[in-house]
Design an enzyme around this catalytic site. Sequence first.
Site, PDB file in Angstrom:
ATOM      1  N   ASP A 109      12.121  30.614  15.888  1.00 21.12           N
ATOM      2  CA  ASP A 109      11.295  31.813  15.912  1.00 21.12           C
ATOM      3  C   ASP A 109       9.879  31.564  15.419  1.00 21.12           C
ATOM      4  O   ASP A 109       9.643  31.448  14.214  1.00 21.12           O
ATOM      5  CB  ASP A 109      11.959  32.918  15.081  1.00 21.12           C
ATOM      6  CG  ASP A 109      11.299  34.271  15.328  1.00 21.12           C
ATOM      7  OD1 ASP A 109      10.351  34.338  16.143  1.00 21.12           O
ATOM      8  OD2 ASP A 109      11.722  35.254  14.713  1.00 21.12           O
ATOM      9  N   ASP A 313       4.792  33.454  21.838  1.00 22.45           N
ATOM     10  CA  ASP A 313       6.024  33.694  21.093  1.00 22.45           C
ATOM     11  C   ASP A 313       7.196  32.920  21.692  1.00 22.45           C
ATOM     12  O   ASP A 313       7.366  32.882  22.907  1.00 22.45           O
ATOM     13  CB  ASP A 313       6.322  35.205  21.099  1.00 22.45           C
ATOM     14  CG  ASP A 313       7.553  35.549  20.275  1.00 22.45           C
ATOM     15  OD1 ASP A 313       7.700  34.990  19.170  1.00 22.45           O
ATOM     16  OD2 ASP A 313       8.368  36.372  20.737  1.00 22.45           O
TER      17      ASP A 313
END
Length: 439
Positions: A109, A313
């Site tokens: 992440d 992301d």
Amino acid sequence: MACKPVLPLLTLAAVHIAGLLPPVTFATSPHGFRATLTRVHRYPFNYSAAARRDGRRLASLSNAAAGGAHTSTSSSRGLLQALVENGAGAYHMTLSIGTPPLAFPAILDTGSDLTWAQCAPCTACFAQPTPLYDPAASSTFSSLPCASPLCQALPGAFRACNATGCVYDYRYTVGFTAGYVAADTLAVGDASLPGVAFGCSTANGGDMDGASGIVGLGRGALSLVSQLGVGRFSYCLRSDADAGASPILFGSLANATAGDRVQSTPLIQNPVARRAPYYYVNLTGITVGATDLPVTSGTFGFTATGAGGVIVDSGTTFTYLAEAGYAMVRQAFVAQTAGLSTVNGAPYDFDLCFAAGAAVVGDVPVPRLVLRFAGGAEYAVPRRIYFDAVDERGSVACLLVLPTRGVSVIGNMMQMDLHVLYDLDGGTFAFAPADCANL
Ligand SMILES: *[C@@H]1O[C@H](CO)[C@@H](O)[C@H](O)[C@H]1NC(C)=O
Ligand SMILES: *[C@@H]1O[C@H](CO)[C@@H](O)[C@H](O)[C@H]1NC(C)=O
Ligand SMILES: *[C@@H]1O[C@H](CO)[C@@H](O)[C@H](O)[C@H]1NC(C)=O
Ligand SMILES: *[C@@H]1O[C@H](CO)[C@@H](O)[C@H](O)[C@H]1NC(C)=O
């Protein structure tokens, strides 16, 4: 849904004070280290399911960034919420924790900082594929004092300090996680990293996509890359259907900056939410087919409240553009696909969709898509990354770019088959086409 973190029973010998540990050193390589990433769902995966999960992640990413302007509470909520919402295109990285080391899959992440694992004894844990990490069984475990700067780096709204130590307790849309911050040796690839602060989650609910935790690679002080001071990391996500392992490189091994095909652009900061973990880039232009869209600094810029901006992301699957920018893309796309009939995209969780008819989806002519970034970086997006069939029969094909009201997000599909470099020391984001299997 009681969620009380439980103090693990520790032998005194196992308790060290993390603040006094020596700085992290790389046991096996002074220069850098590498590990591998595995895609959770086979690609091409269920696009509709991916779009739905993306929607939840986007909401958390936007809350965290925009909330920074208003109250520390909404900002903090979003920051942890993003930890647990990932698109169906999420990637796992195998970490080992403790001495002796226990390996477990964690979701990669780049949108959050705290690395966390489920810890025994667990009052409420989701089913995980590996045995639970038990701090009492690790000779290198230590608790993290509340006074530690790394405890203070946790957003204040869900952090508490009590006899258990530095505890967090958070509920999110589809679950919850609670635990305490500790330190232990992490092994990543061929590197052994002593004294890394991480979250020991003893009460959790929700769907973790077969992972036992999260590895946080955001820009904040708590993230793995910040704690290690590696300066940069890179990865190369494979798009091939067999979903073989993709390399992730840390420190000096992350050298995507050489070669004439490398494009690079500054990493910028959200002027309002300065502690946001996100990797913001400056998207300055878009070309659709023959049309250069009239993108201005307002299209994807930050608002006075810290909303807006564009991030890269790892946990979002598709690409999402702020409404004004998306509207231009959509209009230009429709204008240059006059031969195709549009269909309602809503049943597929997409917006702009076409009936592919008898034609093989790959043969339908669609305009090219080029993204431009500050500093002159350009990305001519491969067709299958932004336009593909979304149903099983291949009869409906959609634009895999969608509108959003918050922060714009370049998702992991757009990063496939590229060597993507996050140069924290140099303050740049770089990418180059690459054969990921041979990096
Ligand atoms: C510390 O706070 C957490 C969260 O509120 C709570 O669950 C835990 O029981 C507390 N620990 C002690 C020893 O009071
Ligand atoms: C894909 O996911 C959607 C939404 O979760 C579900 O309704 C659909 O049945 C799935 N399709 C396939 C082929 O699994
Ligand atoms: C990157 O680093 C690897 C390992 O040190 C080296 O073999 C390779 O030649 C380097 N590549 C470039 C382009 O510098
Ligand atoms: C993005 O780049 C443009 C052109 O260089 C510049 O005018 C603008 O201020 C930049 N935006 C941000 C948020 O840095």
